[in-house]
Write a protein that holds these residues in place. Structure first.
Motif, mmCIF file in Angstrom:
data_model
loop_
_atom_site.group_PDB
_atom_site.id
_atom_site.type_symbol
_atom_site.label_atom_id
_atom_site.label_comp_id
_atom_site.label_asym_id
_atom_site.label_seq_id
_atom_site.Cartn_x
_atom_site.Cartn_y
_atom_site.Cartn_z
ATOM 1 N N ASP A 14 121.535 108.571 -28.520
ATOM 2 C CA ASP A 14 120.092 108.604 -28.758
ATOM 3 C C ASP A 14 119.575 107.303 -29.359
ATOM 4 O O ASP A 14 118.388 107.004 -29.272
ATOM 5 C CB ASP A 14 119.751 109.757 -29.705
ATOM 6 N N PHE A 15 120.446 106.553 -30.020
ATOM 7 C CA PHE A 15 120.061 105.305 -30.670
ATOM 8 C C PHE A 15 120.884 104.144 -30.097
ATOM 9 O O PHE A 15 121.787 103.624 -30.758
ATOM 10 C CB PHE A 15 120.285 105.410 -32.186
ATOM 11 N N PRO A 16 120.572 103.705 -28.866
ATOM 12 C CA PRO A 16 121.379 102.657 -28.228
ATOM 13 C C PRO A 16 121.290 101.302 -28.939
ATOM 14 O O PRO A 16 122.200 100.488 -28.827
ATOM 15 C CB PRO A 16 120.817 102.568 -26.811
ATOM 16 N N ASP A 17 120.224 101.076 -29.693
ATOM 17 C CA ASP A 17 120.097 99.797 -30.403
ATOM 18 C C ASP A 17 121.094 99.681 -31.554
ATOM 19 O O ASP A 17 121.361 98.572 -32.031
ATOM 20 C CB ASP A 17 118.678 99.635 -30.952
ATOM 21 N N GLU A 18 121.648 100.808 -32.005
ATOM 22 C CA GLU A 18 122.582 100.803 -33.122
ATOM 23 C C GLU A 18 124.044 100.761 -32.670
ATOM 24 O O GLU A 18 124.945 100.857 -33.503
ATOM 25 C CB GLU A 18 122.335 102.013 -34.016
ATOM 26 N N VAL A 19 124.272 100.617 -31.380
ATOM 27 C CA VAL A 19 125.641 100.520 -30.864
ATOM 28 C C VAL A 19 126.126 99.081 -31.052
ATOM 29 O O VAL A 19 125.504 98.137 -30.583
ATOM 30 C CB VAL A 19 125.702 100.900 -29.373
ATOM 31 N N THR A 20 127.234 98.939 -31.777
ATOM 32 C CA THR A 20 127.836 97.623 -31.972
ATOM 33 C C THR A 20 129.343 97.716 -31.744
ATOM 34 O O THR A 20 129.946 98.759 -31.972
ATOM 35 C CB THR A 20 127.584 97.071 -33.393
ATOM 36 N N VAL A 21 129.904 96.623 -31.285
ATOM 37 C CA VAL A 21 131.346 96.550 -31.070
ATOM 38 C C VAL A 21 131.848 95.292 -31.770
ATOM 39 O O VAL A 21 131.397 94.186 -31.457
ATOM 40 C CB VAL A 21 131.705 96.508 -29.573
ATOM 41 N N GLN A 22 132.755 95.480 -32.716
ATOM 42 C CA GLN A 22 133.371 94.354 -33.403
ATOM 43 C C GLN A 22 134.781 94.168 -32.857
ATOM 44 O O GLN A 22 135.499 95.141 -32.663
ATOM 45 C CB GLN A 22 133.429 94.592 -34.904
ATOM 46 N N VAL A 23 135.164 92.937 -32.634
ATOM 47 C CA VAL A 23 136.463 92.638 -32.039
ATOM 48 C C VAL A 23 137.343 91.945 -33.070
ATOM 49 O O VAL A 23 136.925 90.972 -33.703
ATOM 50 C CB VAL A 23 136.310 91.726 -30.800
ATOM 51 N N THR A 24 138.547 92.481 -33.244
ATOM 52 C CA THR A 24 139.544 91.872 -34.111
ATOM 53 C C THR A 24 140.788 91.615 -33.278
ATOM 54 O O THR A 24 141.348 92.554 -32.710
ATOM 55 C CB THR A 24 139.898 92.801 -35.296
ATOM 56 N N GLU A 25 141.183 90.369 -33.199
ATOM 57 C CA GLU A 25 142.345 90.012 -32.381
ATOM 58 C C GLU A 25 143.509 89.638 -33.283
ATOM 59 O O GLU A 25 143.374 88.825 -34.188
ATOM 60 C CB GLU A 25 141.995 88.852 -31.458
ATOM 61 N N GLU A 26 144.646 90.264 -33.042
ATOM 62 C CA GLU A 26 145.854 89.974 -33.801
ATOM 63 C C GLU A 26 146.951 89.536 -32.839
ATOM 64 O O GLU A 26 146.703 89.383 -31.645
ATOM 65 C CB GLU A 26 146.260 91.205 -34.614
ATOM 66 N N ASP A 27 148.150 89.354 -33.339
ATOM 67 C CA ASP A 27 149.236 88.795 -32.531
ATOM 68 C C ASP A 27 149.510 89.573 -31.251
ATOM 69 O O ASP A 27 149.564 89.001 -30.175
ATOM 70 C CB ASP A 27 150.529 88.721 -33.351
ATOM 71 N N ASN A 28 149.673 90.892 -31.367
ATOM 72 C CA ASN A 28 150.081 91.664 -30.199
ATOM 73 C C ASN A 28 149.068 92.713 -29.758
ATOM 74 O O ASN A 28 149.344 93.493 -28.863
ATOM 75 C CB ASN A 28 151.439 92.332 -30.453
ATOM 76 N N HIS A 29 147.892 92.761 -30.394
ATOM 77 C CA HIS A 29 146.885 93.725 -29.966
ATOM 78 C C HIS A 29 145.469 93.259 -30.316
ATOM 79 O O HIS A 29 145.282 92.383 -31.146
ATOM 80 C CB HIS A 29 147.159 95.112 -30.554
ATOM 81 N N ILE A 30 144.506 93.870 -29.636
ATOM 82 C CA ILE A 30 143.089 93.603 -29.862
ATOM 83 C C ILE A 30 142.443 94.928 -30.249
ATOM 84 O O ILE A 30 142.606 95.929 -29.546
ATOM 85 C CB ILE A 30 142.405 93.033 -28.606
ATOM 86 N N ILE A 31 141.714 94.939 -31.365
ATOM 87 C CA ILE A 31 141.057 96.157 -31.837
ATOM 88 C C ILE A 31 139.552 96.023 -31.588
ATOM 89 O O ILE A 31 138.939 95.043 -31.991
ATOM 90 C CB ILE A 31 141.322 96.392 -33.334
ATOM 91 N N TYR A 32 138.988 97.017 -30.925
ATOM 92 C CA TYR A 32 137.550 97.102 -30.710
ATOM 93 C C TYR A 32 137.028 98.230 -31.592
ATOM 94 O O TYR A 32 137.382 99.396 -31.382
ATOM 95 C CB TYR A 32 137.226 97.393 -29.243
ATOM 96 N N LEU A 33 136.204 97.897 -32.592
ATOM 97 C CA LEU A 33 135.630 98.895 -33.485
ATOM 98 C C LEU A 33 134.231 99.209 -32.995
ATOM 99 O O LEU A 33 133.313 98.391 -33.098
ATOM 100 C CB LEU A 33 135.600 98.393 -34.923
ATOM 101 N N LEU A 34 134.069 100.403 -32.442
ATOM 102 C CA LEU A 34 132.790 100.854 -31.911
ATOM 103 C C LEU A 34 132.040 101.583 -33.013
ATOM 104 O O LEU A 34 132.540 102.560 -33.576
ATOM 105 C CB LEU A 34 133.021 101.796 -30.720
#
Length: 76
Positions: A14-34
């Motif tokens: 309902d609130f598409p303007d509040e959707v954010t994705v933060q990306v954290t990249e480490e040695d063997n994986h990438i984390i996407y925090l939605l």
């Protein structure tokens, strides 16, 4: 990948303007925090986690060519 996650999630909430994705990249994986509005978390997770599982399946399939493991975390 960040744009793919946003493209999938924004029509679901309902609130598409509040959707954010933060990306954290480490040695063997990438984390996407939605992050979404607290009222939209249920819509993104779905009954018994079905929507979240579908989102993860699509993203993991799109990122299968990468050498790093992809992790998607959902929060507010």
């Amino acid at each position: 990948m960040k744009e793919l996650i946003e493209t999938i999630v924004k029509p679901l909430v309902d609130f598409p303007d509040e959707v954010t994705v933060q990306v954290t990249e480490e040695d063997n994986h990438i984390i996407y925090l939605l992050s979404v509005n607290k009222n939209d978390i249920g819509k993104v997770i779905g009954k018994q986690g079905r929507v979240a599982k579908a989102i993860r399946t699509i993203v993991y399939s799109a990122g299968s060519l990468q050498q790093k493991k992809l992790i998607i975390e959902i929060g507010k």
